[in-house]
Design a protein around this motif. Structure first.
Motif, PDB file in Angstrom:
ATOM      1  N   PHE A 281       0.845  -1.187   0.000  1.00 19.84           N
ATOM      2  CA  PHE A 281       0.000   0.000   0.000  1.00 19.84           C
ATOM      3  C   PHE A 281       0.880   1.236   0.000  1.00 19.84           C
ATOM      4  CE2 PHE A 281      -2.490   3.432   1.791  1.00 19.84           C
ATOM      5  CZ  PHE A 281      -3.668   3.315   1.080  1.00 19.84           C
ATOM      6  N   PRO A 282       0.582   2.241  -0.839  1.00 23.85           N
ATOM      7  CA  PRO A 282      -0.351   2.185  -1.962  1.00 23.85           C
ATOM      8  C   PRO A 282       0.067   1.116  -2.975  1.00 23.85           C
ATOM      9  CG  PRO A 282       0.231   4.460  -1.450  1.00 23.85           C
ATOM     10  CD  PRO A 282       1.192   3.598  -0.695  1.00 23.85           C
ATOM     11  N   ALA A 288       0.684  -4.036 -11.739  1.00 25.44           N
ATOM     12  CA  ALA A 288      -0.193  -5.200 -11.589  1.00 25.44           C
ATOM     13  C   ALA A 288      -1.095  -5.371 -12.808  1.00 25.44           C
ATOM     14  CB  ALA A 288      -1.028  -5.057 -10.321  1.00 25.44           C
ATOM     15  N   LYS A 289      -1.612  -4.254 -13.328  1.00 24.23           N
ATOM     16  CA  LYS A 289      -2.479  -4.315 -14.506  1.00 24.23           C
ATOM     17  C   LYS A 289      -1.724  -4.904 -15.704  1.00 24.23           C
ATOM     18  CE  LYS A 289      -4.953  -1.243 -17.723  1.00 24.23           C
ATOM     19  NZ  LYS A 289      -3.983  -1.349 -18.845  1.00 24.23           N
ATOM     20  N   GLU A 290      -0.521  -4.410 -15.946  1.00 23.68           N
ATOM     21  CA  GLU A 290       0.283  -4.922 -17.063  1.00 23.68           C
ATOM     22  C   GLU A 290       0.543  -6.421 -16.910  1.00 23.68           C
ATOM     23  OE1 GLU A 290       3.844  -2.678 -17.292  1.00 23.68           O
ATOM     24  OE2 GLU A 290       2.830  -0.750 -17.627  1.00 23.68           O
ATOM     25  N   TYR A 291       0.795  -6.847 -15.693  1.00 21.05           N
ATOM     26  CA  TYR A 291       1.083  -8.258 -15.438  1.00 21.05           C
ATOM     27  C   TYR A 291      -0.151  -9.124 -15.669  1.00 21.05           C
ATOM     28  CZ  TYR A 291       2.492 -12.408 -12.761  1.00 21.05           C
ATOM     29  OH  TYR A 291       2.777 -13.690 -12.379  1.00 21.05           O
ATOM     30  N   LEU A 292      -1.286  -8.694 -15.135  1.00 20.46           N
ATOM     31  CA  LEU A 292      -2.508  -9.499 -15.239  1.00 20.46           C
ATOM     32  C   LEU A 292      -3.012  -9.600 -16.676  1.00 20.46           C
ATOM     33  CD1 LEU A 292      -4.516  -8.313 -12.080  1.00 20.46           C
ATOM     34  CD2 LEU A 292      -3.140 -10.390 -12.342  1.00 20.46           C
ATOM     35  N   GLU A 303       1.411 -13.960   3.486  1.00 22.81           N
ATOM     36  CA  GLU A 303       1.092 -14.398   4.840  1.00 22.81           C
ATOM     37  C   GLU A 303       0.052 -13.470   5.462  1.00 22.81           C
ATOM     38  OE1 GLU A 303       5.027 -16.644   6.544  1.00 22.81           O
ATOM     39  OE2 GLU A 303       5.087 -14.460   6.488  1.00 22.81           O
ATOM     40  N   LEU A 304      -0.785 -14.062   6.311  1.00 23.51           N
ATOM     41  CA  LEU A 304      -1.808 -13.363   7.084  1.00 23.51           C
ATOM     42  C   LEU A 304      -2.960 -12.906   6.195  1.00 23.51           C
ATOM     43  CD1 LEU A 304       0.488 -11.505   9.639  1.00 23.51           C
ATOM     44  CD2 LEU A 304      -0.483 -13.800   9.746  1.00 23.51           C
ATOM     45  N   ASP A 305      -3.259 -11.610   6.121  1.00 22.36           N
ATOM     46  CA  ASP A 305      -4.456 -11.158   5.407  1.00 22.36           C
ATOM     47  C   ASP A 305      -4.303 -11.308   3.890  1.00 22.36           C
ATOM     48  OD1 ASP A 305      -5.398 -10.469   7.874  1.00 22.36           O
ATOM     49  OD2 ASP A 305      -5.153  -8.312   7.613  1.00 22.36           O
ATOM     50  N   PRO A 306      -5.417 -11.544   3.186  1.00 20.42           N
ATOM     51  CA  PRO A 306      -5.356 -11.603   1.715  1.00 20.42           C
ATOM     52  C   PRO A 306      -5.343 -10.211   1.103  1.00 20.42           C
ATOM     53  CG  PRO A 306      -7.592 -12.025   2.432  1.00 20.42           C
ATOM     54  CD  PRO A 306      -6.766 -11.879   3.694  1.00 20.42           C
ATOM     55  N   MET A 307      -4.406  -9.385   1.545  1.00 20.70           N
ATOM     56  CA  MET A 307      -4.403  -7.987   1.114  1.00 20.70           C
ATOM     57  C   MET A 307      -4.033  -7.855  -0.360  1.00 20.70           C
ATOM     58  SD  MET A 307      -2.300  -4.750   2.594  1.00 20.70           S
ATOM     59  CE  MET A 307      -2.354  -3.193   1.700  1.00 20.70           C
ATOM     60  N   VAL A 308      -2.948  -8.509  -0.779  1.00 18.11           N
ATOM     61  CA  VAL A 308      -2.535  -8.430  -2.184  1.00 18.11           C
ATOM     62  C   VAL A 308      -3.593  -9.079  -3.067  1.00 18.11           C
ATOM     63  CG1 VAL A 308      -0.820  -9.229  -3.848  1.00 18.11           C
ATOM     64  CG2 VAL A 308      -0.077  -8.325  -1.639  1.00 18.11           C
ATOM     65  N   GLU A 309      -4.153 -10.168  -2.598  1.00 15.78           N
ATOM     66  CA  GLU A 309      -5.200 -10.854  -3.361  1.00 15.78           C
ATOM     67  C   GLU A 309      -6.388  -9.934  -3.603  1.00 15.78           C
ATOM     68  OE1 GLU A 309      -7.887 -14.967  -3.012  1.00 15.78           O
ATOM     69  OE2 GLU A 309      -6.438 -14.435  -1.459  1.00 15.78           O
ATOM     70  N   ARG A 310      -6.813  -9.217  -2.568  1.00 20.61           N
ATOM     71  CA  ARG A 310      -7.954  -8.294  -2.718  1.00 20.61           C
ATOM     72  C   ARG A 310      -7.606  -7.162  -3.682  1.00 20.61           C
ATOM     73  NH1 ARG A 310      -8.738  -8.657   3.419  1.00 20.61           N
ATOM     74  NH2 ARG A 310     -10.447 -10.138   3.691  1.00 20.61           N
ATOM     75  N   GLU A 311      -6.384  -6.665  -3.600  1.00 17.14           N
ATOM     76  CA  GLU A 311      -5.973  -5.588  -4.503  1.00 17.14           C
ATOM     77  C   GLU A 311      -5.967  -6.060  -5.955  1.00 17.14           C
ATOM     78  OE1 GLU A 311      -5.116  -2.195  -4.017  1.00 17.14           O
ATOM     79  OE2 GLU A 311      -6.263  -2.650  -2.217  1.00 17.14           O
ATOM     80  N   LEU A 312      -5.527  -7.284  -6.182  1.00 14.32           N
ATOM     81  CA  LEU A 312      -5.529  -7.818  -7.544  1.00 14.32           C
ATOM     82  C   LEU A 312      -6.954  -8.005  -8.058  1.00 14.32           C
ATOM     83  CD1 LEU A 312      -2.664 -10.463  -7.285  1.00 14.32           C
ATOM     84  CD2 LEU A 312      -2.590  -8.276  -8.502  1.00 14.32           C
ATOM     85  N   LEU A 313      -7.846  -8.446  -7.183  1.00 15.63           N
ATOM     86  CA  LEU A 313      -9.260  -8.563  -7.573  1.00 15.63           C
ATOM     87  C   LEU A 313      -9.820  -7.191  -7.947  1.00 15.63           C
ATOM     88  CD1 LEU A 313     -10.501 -11.105  -4.876  1.00 15.63           C
ATOM     89  CD2 LEU A 313     -10.515 -11.480  -7.346  1.00 15.63           C
TER      90      LEU A 313
END
Length: 646
Positions: A281-282, A288-292, A303-313
């Motif tokens: 964060f930020p 990420a957009k270019e990669y996806l 590890e722990l919260d799905p923070m990166v996962e939520r950001e990618l979604l």
């Protein structure tokens, strides 16, 4: 030492990186896994850095803020639960900003290994709207901490720095870089509109923060710590190669954050592209957009919260990208505990195999799915070693004295965070509640309001008393509560490595400091009945507890005996085998690890015994005595048939 490699722990690397970055103020409160950072700065201090163990994390944050207001680079250290204590000034600092670079190290503890929670500092960064850096190794942490200072200074904002336990406590060879030129602090310049927080200025600053973070997302997309790693049989390259298709024609990729990236690099085979996220964060949205855009399916390892996962979604939804995001939210990775090379290997084996339907987590973690050692040997189960109070620990004697004094009476024992939390284990069983630092004092008050017929004890350590216990005692006196405060004073902060505190008379630099008296503080607050007891004089301690329990109002017992690691051991004890009746009262009552058995035979392990003597006072047959140098103690168990020692 410039450009040479040195072997250091991750925390030492962070400290050395901060020194290299020109830190002038370093403050914190000891908490595993962060403790060694401040200790290393103290050891390496050439006199230019003010280093202090503050009484708690809130105080450290505020002292650090003052130094940053004056233009100095400031480091504040704590563990993840300490960030809660410091959150009040931190949230306002996010709005106020700073002048000198201010980096707050909040070390997370996935597992958890030594914490109450698995709280994720990355999520706290999102909540507080502060940038966060997430190193994946000691080497990266060494360089990244300097970049965090530069980032903080450039954008006039505090920056969070989030190493996890395995980064903090692993060791690596770090290349020592030359020191950059760091200007002297400008000093504090009065500016009411900047340094005094008002509702109107907070609103305006909030607007600025939201705009700034949107801009930072683009800037961080170009930050070198965020990148796509590609590997080939010929070695690593940074070329933008086409993503290889899997056997089912599906283009797959991996996204990893923190130490999970290091584990992924260790076990990943093949040319699957890996997006490394160092600034959750930020979020680096553009990268990420270019990669996806080049992929059909992505597995997120964090590890722990799905923070990166939520950001990618969020990114995939925002740009209508037809890519499937897998991770914690889809059940493809575990949603609690720390990752490891074995768990990452199992996750990758799932994700990259032919069958596109995800298998269950239980199946993926079975032997044969990344859990075996090289050569096909299954790893043996590690023995279970529950934490216990050390042999000779005075806390054991304090708990036992209270237990004996309260036998047959209605009593509740509220505990706290520290070594003495281990008093909950049997056979002592003397910690009925434990929430967070300092809460034992106030929980005891709430319990007594509802059950006034019970005697409510609140156990707290000397360091914790200074950190967060004083407020609770003030509350008890002011509101006329009825509790027994039991201060377990062992003259150190034992659980985190024997750091000094205001009651020890020394500071982190080893200098003589004002020794703050717990007794005088209690007297100043208005506690009228204060008792002192040496817990190793068990009979006297029991009588003291009985007297305190019979009083009313707020009363305190100061159990004073130094930690075994901070005092010279006394002569040890031994069991006289000719007198011992094998009743095992010493074991059933105390649970001291130095008292051991071999069948029915009871003996004392001389390598563990520190000579506290409590076992001798507990023994009903006087079979335990102090070892005399000029006398054979006959304390070993004699096995029938061979006459040998156990």
């Amino acid at each position: 030492m410039d450009n040479k490699k040195i072997l250091v722990m991750g925390n030492e690397a962070i400290a050395l990186g901060a020194i290299r970055a020109g830190v002038r103020m370093a403050a914190g409160y000891p908490g595993t896994p962060s403790t060694e950072i401040l200790e290393t700065i103290a050891k390496q201090n050439d006199g230019r850095i003010h280093v202090e163990w503050s009484v708690n994390e809130k105080a450290a944050m505020e002292v650090g803020a003052g130094a940053a207001y004056a233009g100095a680079r400031t480091l504040v250290t704590m563990k993840q639960v300490g960030l809660n204590v410091a959150s009040d000034p931190l949230m306002s600092l996010a709005y106020m900003g700073v002048k000198g670079g201010m980096v707050i190290v909040s070390a997370d503890d996935p597992g958890p290994i030594s914490s109450q929670t698995e709280q994720d500092t990355r999520t706290f960064a999102q909540f507080s709207k502060l940038p966060v850096f997430d190193p994946s190794s000691p080497e990266e942490a060494y360089e990244m901490i300097g970049e965090a200072f530069e980032f903080s200074e450039k954008y006039n904002t505090p920056v969070l720095f989030r190493p996890t336990t395995r980064v903090c406590h692993s060791c690596a060879a770090v290349t020592v870089l030359p020191d950059p030129e760091i200007p002297e602090p400008e000093g504090f310049i009065k500016d009411t509109m900047r340094w005094v927080i008002f509702p109107r200025t907070s609103y305006l600053n909030h607007v600025k923060i939201e705009k700034r973070n949107e801009e930072l997302a683009g800037i961080l997309s170009r930050y070198h710590g965020n990148f796509v790693y590609r590997a080939s049989d010929l070695g690593e390259t940074g070329e933008n190669k086409p993503v290889p298709e899997g056997e089912a024609g599906i283009r797959k990729g991996i996204v990893a954050s923190g130490v999970s990236y290091a584990y992924t690099r260790e076990v990943l085979k093949g040319a699957v592209p890996v997006l490394k996220i160092s600034t959750p964060f930020p979020f680096p949205e553009g990268l990420a957009k270019e990669y996806l855009e080049t992929l059909d399916e992505v597995l997120v390892l964090e590890e722990l919260d799905p923070m990166v996962e939520r950001e990618l979604l969020r990114v995939a939804g925002k740009y209508h990208l037809p890519v499937k995001i897998r991770g914690k939210l889809t059940g493809d990775t575990k949603n609690a505990g720390e990752n490891s090379t074995e768990s990452i290997a199992a996750d990758l084996e799932h994700f990259l195999r032919k069958n596109q339907e995800p298998a269950s987590r239980e199946e993926s973690l079975q032997p044969g799915n990344g859990q075996e050692e090289a050569g096909g040997m299954e790893q043996p189960e590690l023995p279970v070693r529950p934490p216990v109070l050390c042999a000779g620990c005075p806390h054991r004697a304090s708990f036992y004295a209270v237990k004996k004094a309260m036998k047959g009476k209605k009593a509740v024992f509220s505990g706290d965070i520290g070594c003495y939390t281990l008093g909950n284990a049997k056979p002592l069983d003397m910690v009925d509640t434990c929430l967070c630092m300092g809460a034992g004092v106030t929980i005891a008050q709430g319990l007594h309001v509802i059950e006034p017929d019970a005697v409510n004890f609140a156990f707290i350590g000397d360091s914790t008393f200074f950190a967060s216990g004083i407020t609770g005692v003030v509350n008890a006196v002011y509101n006329g509560n009825d509790i027994v405060l039991a201060v377990l004073d062992n003259s150190t902060t034992a659980m985190t490595g024997h750091q000094p505190h205001p009651g020890t008379g020394r500071n982190i630099m080893g200098d003589v400091a004002a020794k703050v008296s717990i007794r005088k503080i209690l007297e100043g607050i208005g506690v009228e009945h204060i008792y002192e007891a040496d817990p190793l004089k068990l009979g006297e301690a029991i009588e003291t507890v009985k007297k305190a329990a019979e009083d009313t109002g707020v009363r305190a017992i100061l159990f004073q005996s130094p930690c075994i690691a901070a005092a010279k051991p006394r002569p040890g004890y031994t069991v006289r085998q000719d007198v011992c009746r094998k009743c095992k009262v010493c074991i059933r009552e105390l649970g001291c690890p130095a008292v051991v058995t071999d069948g029915d035979c009871v003996s004392i392990d001389s390598s563990l015994c520190y000579g506290c003597g409590i076992c001798a006072e507990v023994c009903p047959f006087d079979a335990i005595e102090q070892v005399k140098a000029d006398k054979d103690s006959q304390g070993s168990c004699i096995k029938e048939g061979n006459g040998g020692e156990s």
